[in-house]
Structure formats: C-alpha cells, structure tokens
Motif scaffolding. Structure first.
Motif, PDB file in Angstrom:
ATOM      1  N   LEU A 197       2.517  10.725   2.381  1.00  0.00           N
ATOM      2  CA  LEU A 197       2.321  11.672   1.393  1.00  0.00           C
ATOM      3  C   LEU A 197       1.068  10.566   0.422  1.00  0.00           C
ATOM      4  N   TRP A 198       0.377  10.560   0.678  1.00  0.00           N
ATOM      5  CA  TRP A 198      -0.666   9.752  -0.063  1.00  0.00           C
ATOM      6  C   TRP A 198      -0.986   9.713  -0.818  1.00  0.00           C
ATOM      7  N   PRO A 199      -1.855   9.012  -1.940  1.00  0.00           N
ATOM      8  CA  PRO A 199      -2.184   9.259  -3.457  1.00  0.00           C
ATOM      9  C   PRO A 199      -3.494  10.183  -2.968  1.00  0.00           C
ATOM     10  N   VAL A 200      -3.274  11.379  -3.719  1.00  0.00           N
ATOM     11  CA  VAL A 200      -5.292  11.494  -3.355  1.00  0.00           C
ATOM     12  C   VAL A 200      -6.104  11.810  -4.698  1.00  0.00           C
ATOM     13  N   GLY A 201      -5.502  10.817  -5.009  1.00  0.00           N
ATOM     14  CA  GLY A 201      -6.358  10.884  -6.093  1.00  0.00           C
ATOM     15  C   GLY A 201      -6.835   9.431  -6.631  1.00  0.00           C
ATOM     16  N   ALA A 202      -6.481   8.900  -5.195  1.00  0.00           N
ATOM     17  CA  ALA A 202      -6.523   6.836  -5.830  1.00  0.00           C
ATOM     18  C   ALA A 202      -6.749   6.970  -4.367  1.00  0.00           C
ATOM     19  N   THR A 203      -6.654   7.142  -3.360  1.00  0.00           N
ATOM     20  CA  THR A 203      -6.908   7.084  -1.870  1.00  0.00           C
ATOM     21  C   THR A 203      -8.173   6.706  -1.564  1.00  0.00           C
ATOM     22  N   GLU A 204      -9.020   6.103  -0.851  1.00  0.00           N
ATOM     23  CA  GLU A 204      -9.952   6.110  -0.407  1.00  0.00           C
ATOM     24  C   GLU A 204     -10.494   6.206   1.101  1.00  0.00           C
ATOM     25  N   LEU A 237       0.838  -1.355  -0.358  1.00  0.00           N
ATOM     26  CA  LEU A 237       0.084  -0.002   0.012  1.00  0.00           C
ATOM     27  C   LEU A 237       0.907   0.973   0.001  1.00  0.00           C
ATOM     28  N   ASP A 238       0.810   1.996  -1.131  1.00  0.00           N
ATOM     29  CA  ASP A 238       1.867   3.119  -0.819  1.00  0.00           C
ATOM     30  C   ASP A 238       1.454   4.184  -0.823  1.00  0.00           C
ATOM     31  N   PHE A 239       1.785   4.560   0.360  1.00  0.00           N
ATOM     32  CA  PHE A 239       1.403   5.916   0.863  1.00  0.00           C
ATOM     33  C   PHE A 239       2.439   7.113   0.766  1.00  0.00           C
ATOM     34  N   ILE A 240       3.776   6.997   0.561  1.00  0.00           N
ATOM     35  CA  ILE A 240       4.722   7.531   0.252  1.00  0.00           C
ATOM     36  C   ILE A 240       4.856   7.972  -1.480  1.00  0.00           C
ATOM     37  N   ASN A 241       4.276   7.467  -2.580  1.00  0.00           N
ATOM     38  CA  ASN A 241       4.722   7.523  -3.741  1.00  0.00           C
ATOM     39  C   ASN A 241       5.708   8.292  -4.500  1.00  0.00           C
ATOM     40  N   GLY A 260       5.972  11.591  -2.958  1.00  0.00           N
ATOM     41  CA  GLY A 260       4.962  12.424  -3.623  1.00  0.00           C
ATOM     42  C   GLY A 260       4.949  12.563  -4.732  1.00  0.00           C
ATOM     43  N   ALA A 261       5.571  11.947  -5.317  1.00  0.00           N
ATOM     44  CA  ALA A 261       5.594  12.260  -6.865  1.00  0.00           C
ATOM     45  C   ALA A 261       4.374  11.542  -8.296  1.00  0.00           C
ATOM     46  N   HIS A 262       3.462  10.440  -7.343  1.00  0.00           N
ATOM     47  CA  HIS A 262       2.240   9.730  -7.796  1.00  0.00           C
ATOM     48  C   HIS A 262       0.586  10.637  -7.013  1.00  0.00           C
ATOM     49  N   PRO A 263       0.528  11.965  -7.933  1.00  0.00           N
ATOM     50  CA  PRO A 263      -0.905  11.753  -6.675  1.00  0.00           C
ATOM     51  C   PRO A 263      -2.319  10.769  -7.747  1.00  0.00           C
ATOM     52  N   PHE A 264      -2.164   9.673  -8.488  1.00  0.00           N
ATOM     53  CA  PHE A 264      -3.002   9.431  -8.669  1.00  0.00           C
ATOM     54  C   PHE A 264      -2.595   7.814  -8.520  1.00  0.00           C
ATOM     55  N   MET A 278      -0.609  15.532   3.864  1.00  0.00           N
ATOM     56  CA  MET A 278       0.834  15.586   4.002  1.00  0.00           C
ATOM     57  C   MET A 278       0.600  15.554   5.178  1.00  0.00           C
ATOM     58  N   THR A 279       0.541  13.801   5.581  1.00  0.00           N
ATOM     59  CA  THR A 279       0.331  13.604   7.201  1.00  0.00           C
ATOM     60  C   THR A 279       1.769  12.790   7.940  1.00  0.00           C
TER      61      THR A 279
END
Ligand SMILES: Cc1ncc(COP(=O)(O)O)c(C=O)c1O
Length: 470
Positions: free
Chosen positions: A439-446, A90-94, A97-101, A399-400
């Motif tokens: 840095l969780w992916p804003v466009g892919a996180t529920e 579960l990639d919450f660093i991406n 921060g480079a993969h917002p989706f 950014m949590t």
C-alpha cells in the motif's frame, strides 16, 4: 469559521506573525533533519541492545509480538522512515495504508501543528470544533461529484466503528431484519459484530456469535460472467431462505486483507440490483480502498453512484467516517461518541483530501495510475526474467500485490520478513494463495522509489529461490 469581520481570539492567534514564524521554522527544522534520511539503512550497532530490549518488553506488555520488529523514531522522509534502532526502511505498507503522504510530510506537519494549538486534543460528542464540520462537508462534497448520493456524514476514530455505525443505521432502518450479507474472504474489522462478518475463523475463535451473516462468492477475473451468475444465484438463495431478514449487503470493492482482488462494475451492479429489489441496503466498506483507486472513492471508480446506499471509510482519511442518505437517518440516541478523533487527525484528514483532489492524482492520466502501471510493469519484468518467482501483479491503483513462488503462506511470510530486513516494508494478504502486498504512499512515491523497491524485491526473491533449492 464564519466570514464575519469580528474575529475570534483563536483566529487572532493563528494570524499572529510570531506564531507564523515559529510554525514555519518548526516545519523547516523537521525538513532539514529529515533530509538526512535518503536511503534504506541497517540498524546502528550501538542502538541494538536497547532496541531489542524495548521490543521484547513491548511484546510482553501488549501480550503479543509485533508483526515487524518496528518501533519508529518519529521522523521520516517521504516513503522512507527511521526506526528507533537507527535503521531506515522504504515504507511501502504505511501502517496498512494509513499514511498516504508517507512520513514527515511538510504540509501535513504544518496542518497538524496548527490544529495542535487548539484548546483540546480530542473532539467528540459535546466538543466539536470547526475541523470536524469542515471535514464532514468535504467528504460529502467529493462523494456527491456525480449527483446527490449522500446527505449525511458521521465521523469516528476507527474504521470498524464507522462500519458499526453504518450497520446500526441499516438495522434500525430495516427492522426487524437481523441478518447481513457479505463476500467470502472479506475482512470487515474486529469488534464482536464485525469479527462475525470478517470471513476468517481464527479472528473469531472463542467469541460468541453476535450476528447472522450469509456469504456470497466474490468476483473471478478469469470468469466474469460465470462468477457473476454464481454470486447472484447464491445471493438469491440466501434471500429465499430468509425473506425480509437481510438488512444490508456489505461490499468490499477491492478485497484487501483477502488478497487484493478487485471486483467489476457489472458484477457489483448485478448484485446491487437484486438487493435493491429486495429492500436490502447496498453498503460499501471503503476503509482500505479510499484514496487508492483511480478515483477518490472506489464506488466512483466502479460507477456505483446510483446503486449505493451507504459507505464507510478510514485509513488514508486519518479520521474515519460513515456516509448515508436522509431516508436512513438514524433516530436520536443511536450514534454518539466521546471521541470523534483528535483535532490534528481531523485537520490532516481534510488536508490529505485537499492535496489529493487539487493535484493530479486521480483519473486516467493521474499519478496513481501512472505509478501503479510502472510498478506492475516492473513486477512483470521480474516474472518474465525469472519464471516461477512471481505471479500477478494483482490489485488496483495504489494497492499492488503479487504471489511469490507457489503461493504457500510460508513463502510469502518468509519473503515479507526478508524484505523488511533488506529495508522494504510490505505485508501479506490472502490465504490460498498468500500474496505479498504494497500500500505505497501515493503522495510520497516517485518512480525511483518503485525501482528501488523492485531491486530489493528481486534480490530477495533470488536469495529465497536459492534457499528453497538447497
Ligand atoms: C476493508 C476493511 N474494513 C475495515 C477495517 C477495520 O479498520 P480499523 O482497523 O481502522 O478498525 C479494515 C482494516 O484493515 C479494512 O481493511
């Protein structure tokens, strides 16, 4: 690019119905395979030996171990990513921060495939296609939501290069100034110049001093007025010591690598006013904050439209950019690059900005704040249930962060590795205390993904607490 009736060969190609079918089919096939990736999984036993050998050899070639034993397989599903050993995280660093989706996002894949059909892979000084033009226009349009803030946008392929370009513009505009101001504990990048600005001795060990930097203490949330007064006073004393010598103050509006510390509007305005009165340019480094706060640009979240003179952004934007004003326009020859970026990264950057701004991500009722509140509530619940395990939460928007246990670097580093082994990717931030950040992916996180992250976290903290008690 134009609205003329006479189409180009390239337009005919992209409208070709056989090609449309092939693209649709490619995106569907990826989505179909990606749908098998549904949860974090351990490595596949029979891929382990080869994977470990590849990791060891890669580390040897690049003269340094990878932070995580991570070599991606090339596919994922939203916030989940498959590694080449068959494991799923579960990639919450991406990529910080480079993969917002997240991974294998169908619309971004479609955009990337279309751009990849272009005549060259890379674009730059003598080879500019429409993607770079459109992306620059769009970045400016969104930056100028509240008035005419910036008139120019110059693209480049890395965050630090976008920063270098801004700094060169500032020095040329303010010559013969030769100093810059920055915040204590800031991270600015790793070129020779920016290694001097980054406030970490280890990152410039053995390097010659290329730039004169004066530091100002950052905002303290627990002492808003006192910390603002102290910062203004330190700024003033630097200016008094070197009158006319500072070209710019570099602001990281939420300190990223420094530990996820947001500043405040009043704090920044107080410093920016002093800089303005002294002819010092106010420049914002939005490499990490772009598309992560409750506004597309962090300077908009802090209401600094009137105060800011320039900025640079990166990471979530794929292609990085420097935004500046006409009055600071550089002389010909100062900026140029063989590579602006790849056609796919330009096109995908624009699509990311479109998706984020056309759907409900920003603002008080946007998805970023809704999910960030959910994450923070979960961290608080862990903290209340298990006193001493977690302090915080810290950060802003997507950014949590939190401080594990006593904030010693070893605790955070051990926890980040433990989380990785259990299928959750995070990273450290800051020094004393050392925090764990997402840095969780804003466009892919529920919300269900955040809940999963919290449950992996609680289990890992429990194991770490038990280990420490031994
Ligand atoms: C605030 C900030 N500025 C600049 C950079 C440098 O960006 P890049 O690594 O793309 O050169 C980073 C990278 O983490 C960053 O967080």
């Amino acid at each position: 690019m134009t609205n003329s009736n006479a189409s180009t060969v390239a337009q005919e190609l992209l409208a070709d119905s056989q090609l449309q079918d092939a693209l649709k089919s490619a995106v569907e096939r990826v989505a179909s395979h990606a749908s098998q990736i549904t949860e974090p999984l351990p490595p596949k036993a029979d891929r382990q030996v080869e994977y470990q050998e590849a990791l060891a050899e890669f580390s040897e070639i690049r003269a340094g171990k990878l932070y995580f034993p991570f070599i991606g397989s090339g596919i994922g599903n939203g916030p989940l990513v498959e590694l080449d050993d068959g494991s799923v995280k579960l990639d919450f660093i991406n990529g910080i921060g480079a993969h917002p989706f997240g991974h294998s996002h169908p619309e971004l894949l479609d955009t990337a495939l279309r751009a990849a059909l272009g005549d060259t892979v890379m674009q730059g000084n003598l080879q500019q296609n429409a993607e770079g033009y459109r992306f620059s226009q769009k970045l400016l349009k969104h930056a100028n939501q509240n008035g005419d803030v910036f008139q120019h946008c110059f693209l480049s392929s890395t965050g630090v290069m976008a920063g270098e370009n801004m700094l060169k513009i500032a020095f040329q505009a303010k010559q013969p100034a030769n100093r810059v101001l920055a915040f204590e504990k800031c991270f600015a990048g790793r070129t020779l110049a920016f290694s001097q600005i980054t406030d970490k001795a280890a990152f410039r060990q053995g390097l010659p001093q290329t730039l004169e930097v004066d530091y100002v203490p950052f905002y303290d949330q627990n002492d808003p007025e006192g910390s603002t007064e102290r910062a203004v006073s330190v700024l003033q004393s630097h200016i008094n010591r070197y009158p006319g010598k500072h070209a710019a103050f570099i602001y990281e509006l939420v300190q990223g690598e420094g530990g996820f510390y947001p500043g405040s509007s009043d704090f920044f305005k107080a410093l920016m006013q002093v800089c303005r009165e002294n002819g010092i340019m106010n420049l914002c480094d939005e490499v990490q904050t772009f598309a992560r706060t409750p506004r597309l640009y962090a300077f908009q979240h802090f209401g600094l439209d009137q105060e800011i003179d320039g900025l640079w952004l990166g990471k979530a934007s794929q292609t990085c950019a420097t935004l500046f004003k006409s009055e600071h326009k550089p002389k010909p020859g100062l900026l140029s690059q063989t590579f602006t970026s790849s056609s796919t990264s330009l096109a995908v950057g624009e699509r990311i900005v479109d998706l984020l701004t056309q759907e409900n991500y920003f603002g008080a009722d946007g998805k970023i704040l809704e999910l960030s509140n959910h994450f923070e509530a979960g961290l608080k619940a862990i903290s209340q249930k298990n006193p001493g395990w977690v302090s915080g939460p810290y950060g802003l928007g997507a950014m949590t962060a939190f401080t594990p246990f006593d904030g010693k670097p070893e605790q955070a580093q051990t926890l980040v590795k433990r989380l990785f082994d259990k299928g959750l990717m995070s990273f450290i931030a800051g020094g004393a205390p050392t925090r764990v950040r997402f840095l969780w992916p804003v466009g892919a996180t529920e919300k269900k993904h955040i809940d999963l992250a919290l449950s992996i976290l609680e289990e890992s903290l429990s194991e770490q607490a038990a280990d420490s008690a031994k």
